[in-house]
Design a protein around this motif. Structure first.
Motif, PDB file in Angstrom:
ATOM      1  N   UNK A 175     -46.262  -6.345   5.311  1.00  0.00           N
ATOM      2  CA  UNK A 175     -45.246  -7.114   5.287  1.00  0.00           C
ATOM      3  C   UNK A 175     -45.508  -8.141   4.409  1.00  0.00           C
ATOM      4  N   UNK A 176     -46.712  -9.006   4.294  1.00  0.00           N
ATOM      5  CA  UNK A 176     -46.861  -9.941   3.336  1.00  0.00           C
ATOM      6  C   UNK A 176     -46.970  -9.292   1.781  1.00  0.00           C
ATOM      7  N   UNK A 177     -47.426  -8.101   1.729  1.00  0.00           N
ATOM      8  CA  UNK A 177     -47.435  -7.715   0.480  1.00  0.00           C
ATOM      9  C   UNK A 177     -46.050  -7.233  -0.183  1.00  0.00           C
ATOM     10  N   UNK A 178     -45.224  -6.709   0.828  1.00  0.00           N
ATOM     11  CA  UNK A 178     -43.764  -6.447   0.488  1.00  0.00           C
ATOM     12  C   UNK A 178     -43.086  -7.978   0.185  1.00  0.00           C
ATOM     13  N   UNK A 179     -43.347  -9.080   1.004  1.00  0.00           N
ATOM     14  CA  UNK A 179     -42.822 -10.388   0.607  1.00  0.00           C
ATOM     15  C   UNK A 179     -43.370 -10.645  -0.748  1.00  0.00           C
ATOM     16  N   UNK A 180     -44.372 -10.710  -0.964  1.00  0.00           N
ATOM     17  CA  UNK A 180     -44.989 -10.798  -2.409  1.00  0.00           C
ATOM     18  C   UNK A 180     -44.374 -10.351  -3.683  1.00  0.00           C
ATOM     19  N   UNK A 181     -44.190  -8.971  -3.223  1.00  0.00           N
ATOM     20  CA  UNK A 181     -43.560  -8.080  -4.345  1.00  0.00           C
ATOM     21  C   UNK A 181     -41.754  -8.591  -4.424  1.00  0.00           C
ATOM     22  N   UNK A 182     -41.349  -8.992  -3.403  1.00  0.00           N
ATOM     23  CA  UNK A 182     -40.013  -9.494  -3.426  1.00  0.00           C
ATOM     24  C   UNK A 182     -39.997 -10.910  -4.368  1.00  0.00           C
ATOM     25  N   UNK A 183     -41.058 -11.467  -4.342  1.00  0.00           N
ATOM     26  CA  UNK A 183     -40.832 -12.782  -5.038  1.00  0.00           C
ATOM     27  C   UNK A 183     -41.613 -12.567  -6.566  1.00  0.00           C
ATOM     28  N   UNK A 184     -42.064 -11.275  -6.674  1.00  0.00           N
ATOM     29  CA  UNK A 184     -42.422 -11.061  -8.217  1.00  0.00           C
ATOM     30  C   UNK A 184     -41.595 -11.288  -9.399  1.00  0.00           C
ATOM     31  N   UNK A 185     -40.376 -10.534  -9.523  1.00  0.00           N
ATOM     32  CA  UNK A 185     -39.670 -10.698 -10.475  1.00  0.00           C
ATOM     33  C   UNK A 185     -39.337 -12.217 -11.176  1.00  0.00           C
ATOM     34  N   UNK A 186     -39.105 -12.875  -9.930  1.00  0.00           N
ATOM     35  CA  UNK A 186     -38.733 -14.552 -10.301  1.00  0.00           C
ATOM     36  C   UNK A 186     -40.137 -14.887 -10.759  1.00  0.00           C
TER      37      UNK A 186
ATOM     38  N   UNK B 286     -50.468  -9.535  -6.330  1.00  0.00           N
ATOM     39  CA  UNK B 286     -49.404  -9.578  -7.183  1.00  0.00           C
ATOM     40  C   UNK B 286     -49.607 -10.686  -8.445  1.00  0.00           C
ATOM     41  N   UNK B 287     -50.428 -11.613  -8.001  1.00  0.00           N
ATOM     42  CA  UNK B 287     -50.587 -12.700  -9.152  1.00  0.00           C
ATOM     43  C   UNK B 287     -51.407 -12.068 -10.667  1.00  0.00           C
ATOM     44  N   UNK B 288     -52.226 -11.050 -10.533  1.00  0.00           N
ATOM     45  CA  UNK B 288     -52.971 -10.547 -11.508  1.00  0.00           C
ATOM     46  C   UNK B 288     -52.072  -9.740 -12.256  1.00  0.00           C
ATOM     47  N   UNK B 289     -51.180  -9.218 -11.766  1.00  0.00           N
ATOM     48  CA  UNK B 289     -49.888  -8.478 -12.725  1.00  0.00           C
ATOM     49  C   UNK B 289     -49.072  -9.697 -13.362  1.00  0.00           C
TER      50      UNK B 289
END
Length: 337
Positions: A170-181, A300-303
């Motif tokens: 779930x934490x990765x899923x939440x990180x991805x949800x925030x990634x476009x912004x 997600x940050x390195x991406x």
């Protein structure tokens, strides 16, 4: 050369492309299906930028699912005619075009050998997709610059979304949800202090660890193909071995640091190299010298760090009178055996 390059336009499209692949939900659907199966190991197959997205995927699978991941060597199939024994495994091919003959042949051999095959591709009608049991379109849209950008980030994001659903993270899923912004905000970060420092350098280094390994290798590739600058990407641990001897005041180092258990090792390397009087540009953490967004999800940050790096490289190429859309000797689709 156009006043606005295709590479610049495609970097600007990264946030929207990320939103598209996450909203589509296909990665989550396939990941959920994989969770109902068991695999003894995973094989990831890709070359160049797609291979770097595959390295990012490898770390996610190994850290979230504890499955060993091997990097495929397509020439074992195409050159040595010795298909590996992969019965029961998951074989993932990552390719922008899905058209390189060696990747297609390796995928066909894996499927014939009893592996479940999955293609992460931008073209869902490509030969690699047709050779696979499952297809995960990365939905990056057309990419005209030879130097891949949005297809790289979307390959990494699609792979991360796949693992988030597969592992129930779930934490990765939440990180991805925030990634476009965060990707959109990353477009405003100015890393020209680093790219300007490359002027006159005979070579450059890029370093980091863990989830940053694939992205740092991708940045090194972009320096080589777009600026014609020999660039080497090493993990912070590996750089302390033989490669350290070739780092000098003439070879700038870019260090990527995400907030995870490996951060201290990157910090220590940055501190040591700086203490030796070397030119280090660091992103993330207390020793960071480049503009950054602050810590997000460490996978997600390195991406997201690719965005300011891509922008700086594209601008530096134009400053040098180089065409980042058409590097010398390269074509958009590379076909190898």
């Amino acid at each position: 050369m156009s006043a606005t390059t295709f590479m610049a336009r495609e970097i600007a499209e990264i946030p929207a492309a990320a939103e598209a692949v996450l909203t589509a939900g296909e990665a989550a659907r396939i990941g959920a299906a994989l969770s109902a199966r068991t695999f003894p190991f995973v094989v990831v197959c890709g070359r160049g930028s797609s291979g770097h997205a595959g390295v990012h995927l490898r770390y996610l699978i190994e850290t979230r699912l504890a499955l060993p991941v091997s990097a495929a060597a397509p020439s074992v199939v195409t050159g040595y005619a010795r298909p590996p024994q992969v019965a029961g495994a998951l074989f993932i091919v990552v390719s922008q075009s899905g058209r390189s003959p060696d990747l297609v042949a390796a995928t066909e051999a894996a499927r014939a050998g009893g592996a479940l095959t999955l293609a992460l591709v931008n073209d869902p009608d490509s030969p690699a997709a047709r050779a696979s049991d499952l297809v995960l379109p990365i939905l990056a849209g057309p990419e005209r610059a030879v130097a891949a950008t949005k297809t790289v980030t979307n390959s990494a994001i699609a792979g991360a979304a796949l693992v988030a659903a597969w592992a129930g993270d779930r934490a990765l899923d939440q990180g991805l949800a925030a990634l476009p912004e965060r990707l959109n905000r990353a477009r405003a970060l100015d890393w020209s202090a680093w790219s300007a420092d490359l002027a006159g350098a005979p070579a450059a280094f890029v370093t980091g660890r863990g989830h940053g390994l694939g992205p740092l290798r991708e940045i090194a590739l972009k320096l080589a193909e777009t600026l014609r600058l020999p660039a080497l990407g090493y993990s912070a641990a590996e750089l302390r071995h033989g490669p350290r001897a070739s780092v000098s005041a003439a070879t700038p180092v870019l260090a990527l640091r995400q907030a995870d258990p490996l951060a201290e090792g990157v910090d220590d390397l940055v501190r040591d190299l700086t203490g030796d009087g070397l030119r280090v540009h660091a992103c993330g953490g207390p020793l960071g010298t480049l503009p950054w967004l602050g810590d997000g999800h460490p996978a997600c940050d390195p991406v997201a760090m690719l965005v300011p790096a891509y922008r700086a490289i594209e601008a530096e190429a134009r400053r040098r009178g180089l065409d980042p859309d058409k590097p010398v000797g390269l074509t958009k689709v590379t076909e190898t055996l």
